[in-house]
Motif scaffolding. Structure first.
Motif, mmCIF file in Angstrom:
data_model
loop_
_atom_site.group_PDB
_atom_site.id
_atom_site.type_symbol
_atom_site.label_atom_id
_atom_site.label_comp_id
_atom_site.label_asym_id
_atom_site.label_seq_id
_atom_site.Cartn_x
_atom_site.Cartn_y
_atom_site.Cartn_z
ATOM 1 N N ARG A 1 0.836 -1.210 0.000
ATOM 2 C CA ARG A 1 0.000 0.000 0.000
ATOM 3 C C ARG A 1 0.871 1.261 0.000
ATOM 4 O O ARG A 1 0.583 2.218 -0.733
ATOM 5 C CB ARG A 1 -0.907 -0.004 1.233
ATOM 6 C CG ARG A 1 -2.053 -1.017 1.179
ATOM 7 C CD ARG A 1 -2.733 -1.121 2.531
ATOM 8 N NE ARG A 1 -3.907 -1.990 2.498
ATOM 9 C CZ ARG A 1 -4.483 -2.481 3.584
ATOM 10 N NH1 ARG A 1 -3.993 -2.207 4.794
ATOM 11 N NH2 ARG A 1 -5.543 -3.263 3.479
ATOM 12 N N LYS A 2 1.937 1.227 0.809
ATOM 13 C CA LYS A 2 2.821 2.390 0.871
ATOM 14 C C LYS A 2 3.513 2.626 -0.458
ATOM 15 O O LYS A 2 3.588 3.769 -0.941
ATOM 16 C CB LYS A 2 3.862 2.174 1.978
ATOM 17 C CG LYS A 2 4.802 3.348 2.169
ATOM 18 C CD LYS A 2 5.783 3.079 3.305
ATOM 19 C CE LYS A 2 6.745 4.252 3.470
ATOM 20 N NZ LYS A 2 7.728 4.006 4.563
ATOM 21 N N GLU A 3 4.030 1.544 -1.079
ATOM 22 C CA GLU A 3 4.706 1.698 -2.371
ATOM 23 C C GLU A 3 3.746 2.172 -3.449
ATOM 24 O O GLU A 3 4.104 3.006 -4.290
ATOM 25 C CB GLU A 3 5.344 0.373 -2.790
ATOM 26 C CG GLU A 3 6.159 0.485 -4.078
ATOM 27 C CD GLU A 3 6.801 -0.813 -4.493
ATOM 28 O OE1 GLU A 3 7.337 -0.875 -5.640
ATOM 29 O OE2 GLU A 3 6.777 -1.788 -3.714
ATOM 30 N N LEU A 4 2.517 1.657 -3.419
ATOM 31 C CA LEU A 4 1.519 2.089 -4.403
ATOM 32 C C LEU A 4 1.232 3.583 -4.256
ATOM 33 O O LEU A 4 1.139 4.309 -5.254
ATOM 34 C CB LEU A 4 0.238 1.277 -4.236
ATOM 35 C CG LEU A 4 -0.891 1.579 -5.229
ATOM 36 C CD1 LEU A 4 -0.438 1.296 -6.653
ATOM 37 C CD2 LEU A 4 -2.137 0.767 -4.894
ATOM 38 N N ASP A 5 1.087 4.035 -3.016
ATOM 39 C CA ASP A 5 0.868 5.470 -2.787
ATOM 40 C C ASP A 5 2.056 6.282 -3.302
ATOM 41 O O ASP A 5 1.873 7.343 -3.921
ATOM 42 C CB ASP A 5 0.663 5.744 -1.291
ATOM 43 C CG ASP A 5 -0.700 5.283 -0.804
ATOM 44 O OD1 ASP A 5 -1.592 5.075 -1.652
ATOM 45 O OD2 ASP A 5 -0.864 5.110 0.418
ATOM 46 N N GLU A 6 3.271 5.782 -3.053
ATOM 47 C CA GLU A 6 4.460 6.516 -3.496
ATOM 48 C C GLU A 6 4.513 6.619 -5.020
ATOM 49 O O GLU A 6 4.889 7.665 -5.560
ATOM 50 C CB GLU A 6 5.717 5.821 -2.971
ATOM 51 C CG GLU A 6 5.919 5.969 -1.470
ATOM 52 C CD GLU A 6 7.130 5.205 -0.984
ATOM 53 O OE1 GLU A 6 7.671 4.387 -1.756
ATOM 54 O OE2 GLU A 6 7.543 5.413 0.178
ATOM 55 N N ILE A 7 4.137 5.533 -5.703
ATOM 56 C CA ILE A 7 4.166 5.564 -7.166
ATOM 57 C C ILE A 7 3.061 6.454 -7.710
ATOM 58 O O ILE A 7 3.281 7.265 -8.619
ATOM 59 C CB ILE A 7 4.041 4.138 -7.737
ATOM 60 C CG1 ILE A 7 5.280 3.313 -7.371
ATOM 61 C CG2 ILE A 7 3.879 4.167 -9.251
ATOM 62 C CD1 ILE A 7 5.201 1.865 -7.797
ATOM 63 N N GLN A 8 1.863 6.302 -7.164
ATOM 64 C CA GLN A 8 0.735 7.089 -7.663
ATOM 65 C C GLN A 8 0.922 8.576 -7.406
ATOM 66 O O GLN A 8 0.428 9.412 -8.169
ATOM 67 C CB GLN A 8 -0.559 6.589 -7.025
ATOM 68 C CG GLN A 8 -0.990 5.216 -7.527
ATOM 69 C CD GLN A 8 -2.227 4.687 -6.816
ATOM 70 O OE1 GLN A 8 -2.480 5.024 -5.658
ATOM 71 N NE2 GLN A 8 -2.995 3.867 -7.510
ATOM 72 N N PHE A 9 1.622 8.875 -6.318
ATOM 73 C CA PHE A 9 1.882 10.290 -6.007
ATOM 74 C C PHE A 9 3.369 10.593 -6.149
ATOM 75 O O PHE A 9 3.916 11.467 -5.463
ATOM 76 C CB PHE A 9 1.412 10.604 -4.582
ATOM 77 C CG PHE A 9 -0.055 10.380 -4.357
ATOM 78 C CD1 PHE A 9 -0.987 11.296 -4.802
ATOM 79 C CD2 PHE A 9 -0.510 9.226 -3.744
ATOM 80 C CE1 PHE A 9 -2.337 11.089 -4.604
ATOM 81 C CE2 PHE A 9 -1.852 9.002 -3.545
ATOM 82 C CZ PHE A 9 -2.780 9.926 -3.973
ATOM 83 N N SER A 10 4.027 9.846 -7.060
ATOM 84 C CA SER A 10 5.472 9.986 -7.210
ATOM 85 C C SER A 10 5.880 11.376 -7.662
ATOM 86 O O SER A 10 6.951 11.858 -7.299
ATOM 87 C CB SER A 10 5.998 8.934 -8.191
ATOM 88 O OG SER A 10 5.378 9.083 -9.458
ATOM 89 N N SER A 11 5.053 12.022 -8.462
ATOM 90 C CA SER A 11 5.404 13.361 -8.946
ATOM 91 C C SER A 11 5.583 14.321 -7.779
ATOM 92 O O SER A 11 6.550 15.087 -7.727
ATOM 93 C CB SER A 11 4.330 13.867 -9.904
ATOM 94 O OG SER A 11 4.245 13.042 -11.044
ATOM 95 N N ASP A 12 4.647 14.263 -6.832
ATOM 96 C CA ASP A 12 4.741 15.128 -5.649
ATOM 97 C C ASP A 12 5.956 14.742 -4.799
ATOM 98 O O ASP A 12 6.685 15.601 -4.300
ATOM 99 C CB ASP A 12 3.471 15.018 -4.808
ATOM 100 C CG ASP A 12 2.250 15.558 -5.544
ATOM 101 O OD1 ASP A 12 2.437 16.359 -6.485
ATOM 102 O OD2 ASP A 12 1.129 15.162 -5.189
ATOM 103 N N THR A 13 6.155 13.418 -4.648
ATOM 104 C CA THR A 13 7.283 12.945 -3.839
ATOM 105 C C THR A 13 8.608 13.338 -4.468
ATOM 106 O O THR A 13 9.534 13.784 -3.783
ATOM 107 C CB THR A 13 7.214 11.419 -3.670
ATOM 108 O OG1 THR A 13 5.949 11.056 -3.112
ATOM 109 C CG2 THR A 13 8.329 10.926 -2.752
ATOM 110 N N ILE A 14 8.703 13.160 -5.793
ATOM 111 C CA ILE A 14 9.945 13.519 -6.493
ATOM 112 C C ILE A 14 10.223 15.009 -6.357
ATOM 113 O O ILE A 14 11.364 15.425 -6.146
ATOM 114 C CB ILE A 14 9.864 13.105 -7.975
ATOM 115 C CG1 ILE A 14 9.926 11.575 -8.095
ATOM 116 C CG2 ILE A 14 10.997 13.736 -8.780
ATOM 117 C CD1 ILE A 14 9.712 11.058 -9.500
#
Length: 396
Positions: A245-258
């Motif tokens: 779940r955490k990795e999925l959130d990171e990928i789906q919101f990767s633009s913001d995280t990056i």
């Protein structure tokens, strides 16, 4: 420790069978301890060290040893480590759209599969109990049906509850004629109520059985398959689910995280640059002092025309830095007046290399805790007046 006179007596006996007996002031020590002690007492320079002088990768280490830049190096490495971690995190999130879609599909499938299983912490015991129940379902059903038949009966025969009720009815009419009969009726009434209650509980238990065909196979398959893919216990599988779940959130919101990580990376790079520039300044100051000291030493070794210089170049690569700093360092020399400075490995002869190494070791030894230097074959390629100068330097 040393003896009363401040002396250390070191003995090493090599026996015919190759075994070693080492002693320090009469006490037995191991070869490894002797080797460690030797590093503290002696700095041995042999032909191998001359090859190190020809290796450009060692020049920065020599310079840092002379300039005592250890603390600045530690500060720089710590900053560079934080910078490198952020780069790795950003790289892990940066993927092309096709790869991103494949990873999202894989994570969503795993999450759905685990969520559909409805796993809960501590549930493994419940699942195990249910599996044992299903494995013995036939025997259990047979036993409960037999108990229900014995208590309630069927169309062909009367059950225990009905027979007790018949006995109660038979004695009821005579209860007023005898106190003993009345007492028996009361006991039969109590017994009938208990039998009726038991019959009802057994009937509810029988009716509550919910054994679907193939449920055992399905349950065992689910448990085995999930454990094989996601962990050896329900807790491990739940941990894996949370990571997905955490990795999925990171990928789906990767633009913001990056974007956030890149801001952090910019700040980290500024810190690395600041620390790196401080280290570079210290190295350049040390280089000037080292050049002067080496020139003085070489003059004393009958090499007054040799010029020695430390050359600095920026690091290659995208960010022009690595874990050692911002600098590429190379020792240059010119053997004769008017000649251009060139890398030391392209200029120095065997004798010159030995004397340059002697000069370098002599200078570096000033910052070393080792009390004695041992030069092995430092006179290689040296003769005449140069040999005399080398001898004087060693004697001094």
């Amino acid at each position: 420790g040393p003896d009363e006179d401040g002396n250390l007596l070191i003995q090493r006996e090599i026996q015919p069978d190759g075994k070693n007996v080492c002693r320090l002031n009469g006490r037995l020590i191991t070869v490894a301890q002797l080797r460690q002690l030797g590093r503290q007492l002696l700095n041995i320079h042999g032909q191998h060290d001359g090859q190190q002088l020809l290796d450009e990768r060692c020049h920065l280490e020599y310079l840092d040893g002379f300039g005592e830049t250890g603390s600045l190096q530690e500060e720089y490495r710590a900053a560079f480590g934080r910078f490198a971690v952020l780069r790795r995190e950003i790289a892990a999130l940066q993927m092309d759209e096709a790869e991103k879609a494949r990873r999202i599909d894989g994570l969503e499938f795993q999450i759905t599969e685990l969520e559909r299983a409805g796993l809960k912490a501590g549930e493994e015991e419940v699942l195990t109990e249910r599996r044992n129940l299903l494995r013995n379902a036939g025997k259990l059903i047979e036993a409960v049906e037999g108990a229900h038949l014995a208590l309630s009966g069927d169309e062909e025969r009367e059950g225990a509850a009905g027979l007790i009720g018949a006995a109660e009815s038979s004695l009821h009419a005579a209860a007023r004629l005898s106190g003993q009969v009345a007492e028996l009726v009361d006991r039969l009434t109590e017994l009938r109520c208990s039998a009726d209650d038991l019959a009802e509980q057994v009937r509810d238990l029988r009716d509550g059985f919910d054994f679907e065909p193939g449920e055992l196979d399905e349950l065992e398959d689910v448990i085995y398959r999930l454990k094989k893919k996601y962990g050896d216990s329900v807790e491990e599988m739940l941990d894996y689910l949370e990571r997905c779940r955490k990795e999925l959130d990171e990928i789906q919101f990767s633009s913001d995280t990056i974007a956030r990580l890149e801001r952090d990376l910019g700040k980290a790079m500024e810190e690395v640059r600041r620390r790196g520039e401080a280290l570079s300044r210290a190295r350049r100051e040390a280089a000037k002092a080292l050049e002067e000291r080496i020139q003085t030493e070489l003059a004393q070794l009958d090499m007054p025309k040799v010029r020695f210089q430390v050359e600095f170049r920026p690091k290659a690569g995208e960010y022009a830095m690595d874990e050692t700093g911002l600098d590429e360092v190379q020792f240059l020399m010119s053997a004769n007046v008017g000649e251009d400075l060139k890398p030391i490995q392209k200029i120095a002869s065997g004798g010159e290399l030995a004397r340059i190494m002697l000069a370098l070791k002599n200078v570096l030894a000033e910052n070393d805790q080792v009390g004695a230097l041992v030069f092995d074959e430092v006179d290689t390629g040296v003769s005449g007046r140069a040999a005399q100068k080398v001898a004087e330097k060693l004697a001094g």
